[in-house]
Design a protein around this motif. Structure first.
Motif, PDB file in Angstrom:
ATOM      1  N   ALA A  16       0.902  -1.240   0.019  1.00 48.23           N
ATOM      2  CA  ALA A  16       0.046   0.011   0.059  1.00 48.23           C
ATOM      3  C   ALA A  16       0.982   1.167   0.046  1.00 48.23           C
ATOM      4  O   ALA A  16       1.824   1.315   0.609  1.00 48.23           O
ATOM      5  CB  ALA A  16      -0.966   0.247   1.375  1.00 48.23           C
ATOM      6  N   PRO A  17       0.551   2.128  -0.984  1.00 50.06           N
ATOM      7  CA  PRO A  17       1.453   3.276  -0.929  1.00 50.06           C
ATOM      8  C   PRO A  17       1.100   4.274   0.251  1.00 50.06           C
ATOM      9  O   PRO A  17       0.154   4.443   0.899  1.00 50.06           O
ATOM     10  CB  PRO A  17       0.984   4.261  -2.360  1.00 50.06           C
ATOM     11  N   CYS A  18       2.211   4.924   0.961  1.00 56.27           N
ATOM     12  CA  CYS A  18       2.151   5.677   2.160  1.00 56.27           C
ATOM     13  C   CYS A  18       3.282   6.815   1.853  1.00 56.27           C
ATOM     14  O   CYS A  18       4.218   6.672   1.286  1.00 56.27           O
ATOM     15  CB  CYS A  18       2.755   4.984   3.382  1.00 56.27           C
ATOM     16  N   THR A  19       2.961   8.033   2.562  1.00 56.21           N
ATOM     17  CA  THR A  19       3.616   9.121   2.601  1.00 56.21           C
ATOM     18  C   THR A  19       4.081   9.431   3.929  1.00 56.21           C
ATOM     19  O   THR A  19       2.887   9.582   4.825  1.00 56.21           O
ATOM     20  CB  THR A  19       2.883  10.156   1.887  1.00 56.21           C
ATOM     21  N   PHE A  20       5.118   9.369   4.408  1.00 59.84           N
ATOM     22  CA  PHE A  20       5.657   9.870   5.605  1.00 59.84           C
ATOM     23  C   PHE A  20       5.353  11.405   5.956  1.00 59.84           C
ATOM     24  O   PHE A  20       5.900  12.164   5.304  1.00 59.84           O
ATOM     25  CB  PHE A  20       7.030   9.554   6.223  1.00 59.84           C
ATOM     26  N   GLU A  21       4.565  11.576   7.280  1.00 61.76           N
ATOM     27  CA  GLU A  21       4.300  12.914   7.820  1.00 61.76           C
ATOM     28  C   GLU A  21       5.280  13.728   8.541  1.00 61.76           C
ATOM     29  O   GLU A  21       5.544  14.673   8.886  1.00 61.76           O
ATOM     30  CB  GLU A  21       2.900  13.023   8.441  1.00 61.76           C
ATOM     31  N   LEU A  22       6.209  12.582   9.022  1.00 59.10           N
ATOM     32  CA  LEU A  22       7.364  12.924   9.944  1.00 59.10           C
ATOM     33  C   LEU A  22       8.643  12.272   9.450  1.00 59.10           C
ATOM     34  O   LEU A  22       8.492  11.227   8.979  1.00 59.10           O
ATOM     35  CB  LEU A  22       7.014  12.695  11.363  1.00 59.10           C
ATOM     36  N   ALA A  23       9.809  12.972  10.042  1.00 59.56           N
ATOM     37  CA  ALA A  23      10.815  12.332   9.709  1.00 59.56           C
ATOM     38  C   ALA A  23      11.104  11.010  10.653  1.00 59.56           C
ATOM     39  O   ALA A  23      10.942  11.236  11.987  1.00 59.56           O
ATOM     40  CB  ALA A  23      12.123  13.142   9.975  1.00 59.56           C
ATOM     41  N   VAL A  24      11.363   9.937  10.381  1.00 53.35           N
ATOM     42  CA  VAL A  24      11.523   8.735  11.363  1.00 53.35           C
ATOM     43  C   VAL A  24      12.817   8.215  11.047  1.00 53.35           C
ATOM     44  O   VAL A  24      12.826   7.054  10.047  1.00 53.35           O
ATOM     45  CB  VAL A  24      10.444   7.722  11.065  1.00 53.35           C
ATOM     46  N   PRO A  25      14.060   8.530  11.718  1.00 56.39           N
ATOM     47  CA  PRO A  25      15.331   8.151  11.374  1.00 56.39           C
ATOM     48  C   PRO A  25      15.380   6.550  11.701  1.00 56.39           C
ATOM     49  O   PRO A  25      16.231   5.815  10.999  1.00 56.39           O
ATOM     50  CB  PRO A  25      16.203   8.816  11.964  1.00 56.39           C
ATOM     51  N   GLY A  26      14.645   5.928  12.731  1.00 55.45           N
ATOM     52  CA  GLY A  26      14.832   4.774  13.245  1.00 55.45           C
ATOM     53  C   GLY A  26      14.156   3.710  12.287  1.00 55.45           C
ATOM     54  O   GLY A  26      14.685   2.463  12.425  1.00 55.45           O
ATOM     55  N   LEU A  27      13.407   4.092  11.221  1.00 56.02           N
ATOM     56  CA  LEU A  27      12.892   3.177  10.177  1.00 56.02           C
ATOM     57  C   LEU A  27      13.709   3.068   8.758  1.00 56.02           C
ATOM     58  O   LEU A  27      13.355   2.734   7.558  1.00 56.02           O
ATOM     59  CB  LEU A  27      11.480   3.663   9.971  1.00 56.02           C
ATOM     60  N   ALA A  28      15.034   3.758   8.814  1.00 54.45           N
ATOM     61  CA  ALA A  28      15.469   3.664   7.590  1.00 54.45           C
ATOM     62  C   ALA A  28      15.485   2.262   6.866  1.00 54.45           C
ATOM     63  O   ALA A  28      15.813   2.449   5.638  1.00 54.45           O
ATOM     64  CB  ALA A  28      16.998   4.295   7.863  1.00 54.45           C
ATOM     65  N   PRO A  29      15.727   1.185   7.497  1.00 48.37           N
ATOM     66  CA  PRO A  29      15.730  -0.117   6.969  1.00 48.37           C
ATOM     67  C   PRO A  29      14.415  -0.190   5.825  1.00 48.37           C
ATOM     68  O   PRO A  29      14.784  -0.928   4.872  1.00 48.37           O
ATOM     69  CB  PRO A  29      15.749  -1.165   7.897  1.00 48.37           C
ATOM     70  N   LEU A  30      13.591   0.520   6.243  1.00 48.87           N
ATOM     71  CA  LEU A  30      12.459   0.192   5.127  1.00 48.87           C
ATOM     72  C   LEU A  30      12.414   1.215   3.933  1.00 48.87           C
ATOM     73  O   LEU A  30      11.885   0.841   2.857  1.00 48.87           O
ATOM     74  CB  LEU A  30      11.095   0.981   5.924  1.00 48.87           C
ATOM     75  N   ASN A  31      13.613   1.844   3.829  1.00 49.51           N
ATOM     76  CA  ASN A  31      14.134   2.742   2.700  1.00 49.51           C
ATOM     77  C   ASN A  31      15.278   2.439   2.337  1.00 49.51           C
ATOM     78  O   ASN A  31      15.920   3.436   1.912  1.00 49.51           O
ATOM     79  CB  ASN A  31      13.724   4.160   3.058  1.00 49.51           C
ATOM     80  N   ASN A  32      15.639   1.228   2.285  1.00 45.57           N
ATOM     81  CA  ASN A  32      17.058   0.335   1.843  1.00 45.57           C
ATOM     82  C   ASN A  32      18.161   1.410   2.354  1.00 45.57           C
ATOM     83  O   ASN A  32      19.263   1.580   1.931  1.00 45.57           O
ATOM     84  CB  ASN A  32      17.169   0.997   0.436  1.00 45.57           C
ATOM     85  N   GLY A  33      17.874   1.651   3.647  1.00 45.41           N
ATOM     86  CA  GLY A  33      18.988   2.287   4.628  1.00 45.41           C
ATOM     87  C   GLY A  33      19.139   3.713   4.487  1.00 45.41           C
ATOM     88  O   GLY A  33      19.642   4.365   5.314  1.00 45.41           O
ATOM     89  N   SER A  34      18.195   4.596   3.652  1.00 43.81           N
ATOM     90  CA  SER A  34      18.299   5.790   3.570  1.00 43.81           C
ATOM     91  C   SER A  34      17.298   6.355   4.531  1.00 43.81           C
ATOM     92  O   SER A  34      16.274   5.695   4.977  1.00 43.81           O
ATOM     93  CB  SER A  34      17.796   6.377   2.087  1.00 43.81           C
ATOM     94  N   ALA A  35      17.873   7.577   5.147  1.00 45.63           N
ATOM     95  CA  ALA A  35      16.795   8.235   5.883  1.00 45.63           C
ATOM     96  C   ALA A  35      15.530   8.298   5.651  1.00 45.63           C
ATOM     97  O   ALA A  35      15.139   8.872   4.316  1.00 45.63           O
ATOM     98  CB  ALA A  35      17.428   9.349   6.560  1.00 45.63           C
ATOM     99  N   ILE A  36      14.580   8.193   6.499  1.00 42.32           N
ATOM    100  CA  ILE A  36      13.126   8.891   6.021  1.00 42.32           C
ATOM    101  C   ILE A  36      12.829   9.832   6.417  1.00 42.32           C
ATOM    102  O   ILE A  36      12.710  10.232   7.873  1.00 42.32           O
ATOM    103  CB  ILE A  36      12.199   7.403   6.672  1.00 42.32           C
TER     104      ILE A  36
END
Length: 180
Positions: A16-36
Motif C-alpha cells: 500500500a502506498p504511504c507518505t511519511f508525515e514526519l521524519a523517522v530515522p529509526g525506520l531507515a531499513p524500510l527505505n533501503n537504509g536511507s533516512a526517512i
C-alpha cells in the motif's frame, strides 16, 4: 486480519502506498537504509502501513506517522474500467487478492461508491465464473480457459473450484442414483 488464516496473511502482505508525515530515522531499513524524511513515499505491506497510519508519536504533534493512500489496484483507472465492464478487467494483474485488498482498504477509507462498485463487480463476475465452471470442456475447446483463469483473483479461483467440484458431485450423485 484473522489470526491463522493464510488468505488474510497474504492479503495483508500486499503493498500500500504511504507518505511519511514526519521524519523517522529509526525506520531507515524500510527505505533501503536511507533516512526517512517528511514527504518520503514508500510502498509498505498493508499490515505495517495501517499500523503506522493509526500510530501517533508521543509529544505535542497530533499527526500520524504516515498517510495511507489507495493502492493503484483500487485507483481511478481500474475503478473506471470496472464501471465500464467488470468482466474485461484482469483482477489478478491488479492484485492477487484483489477483493481482500479492497475489503481491507475500504475498512480504512469510507467510500460507499467504491464498495458498491466492488460488490457489483463480484456479482457480475460470479455469474460468468459459475457458467464457465459448469462448462469447462467448452471453455477449454474455445481456447480462452487459461486467459479466463489467469484474470481471476484468488477469491474468484476458489469460487470457480467450489462451483466446479459441486457440479461434478451432483453429476456423480445423479449417475449413482439412476443406477439404483
Amino acid at each position: 486480519m484473522a489470526y491463522y488464516n493464510p488468505e488474510s496473511i497474504l492479503t495483508d502482505a500486499q503493498k500500500a502506498p504511504c507518505t511519511f508525515e514526519l521524519a523517522v530515522p529509526g525506520l531507515a531499513p524500510l527505505n533501503n537504509g536511507s533516512a526517512i524524511e517528511h514527504g518520503t513515499k514508500l510502498d509498505l505491506p498493508l499490515w505495517m502501513a495501517e499500523m503506522l497510519a493509526v500510530s501517533k508519536p508521543a509529544g505535542p504533534s497530533s499527526t500520524s506517522l504516515v498517510s495511507l493512500d489507495m493502492p493503484p489496484a483500487l485507483g481511478p483507472r481500474v475503478l473506471n474500467a470496472l464501471s465500464a465492464d467488470p468482466k474485461s478487467v484482469e483482477l489478478r494483474a491488479q492484485a492477487q487478492w484483489f477483493y481482500g485488498l479492497g475489503e481491507r482498504m475500504l475498512d480504512l477509507f469510507e467510500e460507499e461508491k467504491t464498495v458498491e462498485l466492488l460488490i457489483d463487480t463480484f456479482k457480475q463476475r460470479a455469474l460468468e465464473i459459475a457458467d464457465k465452471s459448469q462448462n469447462t470442456r467448452s471453455t477449454q475447446q474455445g481456447g480462452d480457459s487459461g486467459d479466463f483463469m489467469g484474470g481471476l483473483d484468488e477469491m474468484e479461483r476458489q469460487l470457480f473450484r467450489a462451483a466446479h467440484d459441486g457440479s461434478n458431485a451432483v453429476k456423480k450423485w445423479f449417475e449413482s442414483s439412476s443406477r439404483s
